[in-house]
Scaffold this active site. Sequence first.
Site, PDB file in Angstrom:
ATOM      1  N   CYS A   5     -56.175  39.259  34.176  1.00 43.09           N
ATOM      2  CA  CYS A   5     -56.412  40.745  34.636  1.00 43.09           C
ATOM      3  C   CYS A   5     -57.467  41.554  33.935  1.00 43.09           C
ATOM      4  O   CYS A   5     -57.204  41.526  32.590  1.00 43.09           O
ATOM      5  CB  CYS A   5     -54.944  41.266  34.804  1.00 43.09           C
ATOM      6  SG  CYS A   5     -54.809  42.967  35.092  1.00 43.09           S
ATOM      7  N   CYS A  31     -58.711  55.901  32.339  1.00 43.45           N
ATOM      8  CA  CYS A  31     -58.612  56.246  33.693  1.00 43.45           C
ATOM      9  C   CYS A  31     -58.638  57.583  34.064  1.00 43.45           C
ATOM     10  O   CYS A  31     -57.739  58.451  33.153  1.00 43.45           O
ATOM     11  CB  CYS A  31     -57.511  55.512  34.533  1.00 43.45           C
ATOM     12  SG  CYS A  31     -57.582  55.757  36.349  1.00 43.45           S
TER      13      CYS A  31
HETATM   14 FE1  SF4 Z   1     -54.564  52.928  38.585  1.00 36.93          FE
HETATM   15 FE2  SF4 Z   1     -53.379  55.504  38.280  1.00 36.93          FE
HETATM   16 FE3  SF4 Z   1     -53.195  53.918  36.315  1.00 36.93          FE
HETATM   17 FE4  SF4 Z   1     -55.395  54.924  36.954  1.00 36.93          FE
HETATM   18  S1  SF4 Z   1     -53.714  56.101  36.262  1.00 36.93           S
HETATM   19  S2  SF4 Z   1     -55.076  52.847  36.188  1.00 36.93           S
HETATM   20  S3  SF4 Z   1     -55.308  54.793  39.108  1.00 36.93           S
HETATM   21  S4  SF4 Z   1     -52.235  53.388  38.519  1.00 36.93           S
END
Ligand code: SF4
Length: 352
Positions: free
Chosen positions: A104, A111
């Site tokens: 993974c 993010c």
């Molecule tokens: Fe995925 Fe949301 Fe986590 Fe970003 S914040 S990695 S989009 S689950």
Amino acid sequence: MGLTDIKSMFKQELAKNLTYAGYQAYRAEQIYLWLVKGANSFEEMQNIPKDLRKYLSKNYYIANAKIERVFISKDGTKKYLFKLSDGEFIESVLMKYNYGYTVCISTQVGCKMGCKFCATGMSGFDRNLTASEMLSQIQAIQADNSIRISNIVLMGMGEPLDNYENVVRFLKLVSAEDNLNVGMRHISLSTCGIIDKIYDLAKENFQLTLSVSLHAPNDLIRNSLMSINKKFKIEELLKACRIYIEKTNRRISFEYAMISDVNDSIECAQELAKKLYGMLCHVNLIPTNSIDFDGFYYKKSNRFKIEKFVEILSKYKINATVRRTLGADINASCGQLRKNIKKEGGHHANIC
Ligand code: SF4
Ligand code: SAH
């Protein structure tokens, strides 16, 4: 002028550049073999003449991911913390299934999407990863374990479709016969649902598995968990998914994290079932990794609620399974390590 990222290049691109610089095209073949094998410097490339090696180091660099720490779970799952050349940290997870090894990988440092239940989302965004940095995670894990990775999931840190160009380049590279040669059918890409990019991806017609992180049956609940839903509503997302399926003829996998008293009621199951009815899809129920952030506390649903959810979906002929939680003891879902490391100003955080 900065150095060019040689590991993100296709062989033909390298050959073109080398011939333009006056070298023979077959040298690209030799250099490419070294890069795929995981060479970390041009000096190692013994069958390449010295002047060409010198030319390469003046014009190109080889990206890599250095193993900073490895956490090993009782079930054999390994979580890697990598340090990139600019000092950023990312995480990858190696899982062993009976059909082979799955890795993974991360696609971004952090993010931007800020999902409320996600450790990565809560720690902010630093930068996109290059295609070569995605390849390097796989190469480093292969070398560390003397194995060949047969399956890849883009479900680590980051939102793959928010780094579209690099991710598509990575997908083309990793699946190429002259590169790591992992077939598209052995690759899954998970997205929180950036709709315009789902349409773009449909045009690529890759045979990969698209996973869509749905996590809610309606906008009210999804808005409270995922800010992306304020931009793209569930109806629009499901429309994009239907078009994606029509174009690629591939089943979509919907990820649904079961969060106690948030999205796990009988009514939620029924609403979800009605919305997905008749679609070529699969629902993957994930017992949430409990997370406690800034006043929010998300707890995993109990076993009975999860079983009831599966039962209701099955009544509507929607195929649903509960994801096996690998590496629970090492906090295998991504984002936690980097978050702790950031907090401690780059020092190790012992979370095990
Ligand atoms: Fe995925 Fe949301 Fe986590 Fe970003 S914040 S990695 S989009 S689950
Ligand atoms: N950004 C992409 C891929 C990375 S996240 C996406 O959101 O799909 C990979 C998966 O882990 C997503 O389905 C995400 O919703 C899920 N996830 C994140 N935090 C989680 C948690 N605390 N418990 C269970 N699943 C989680």
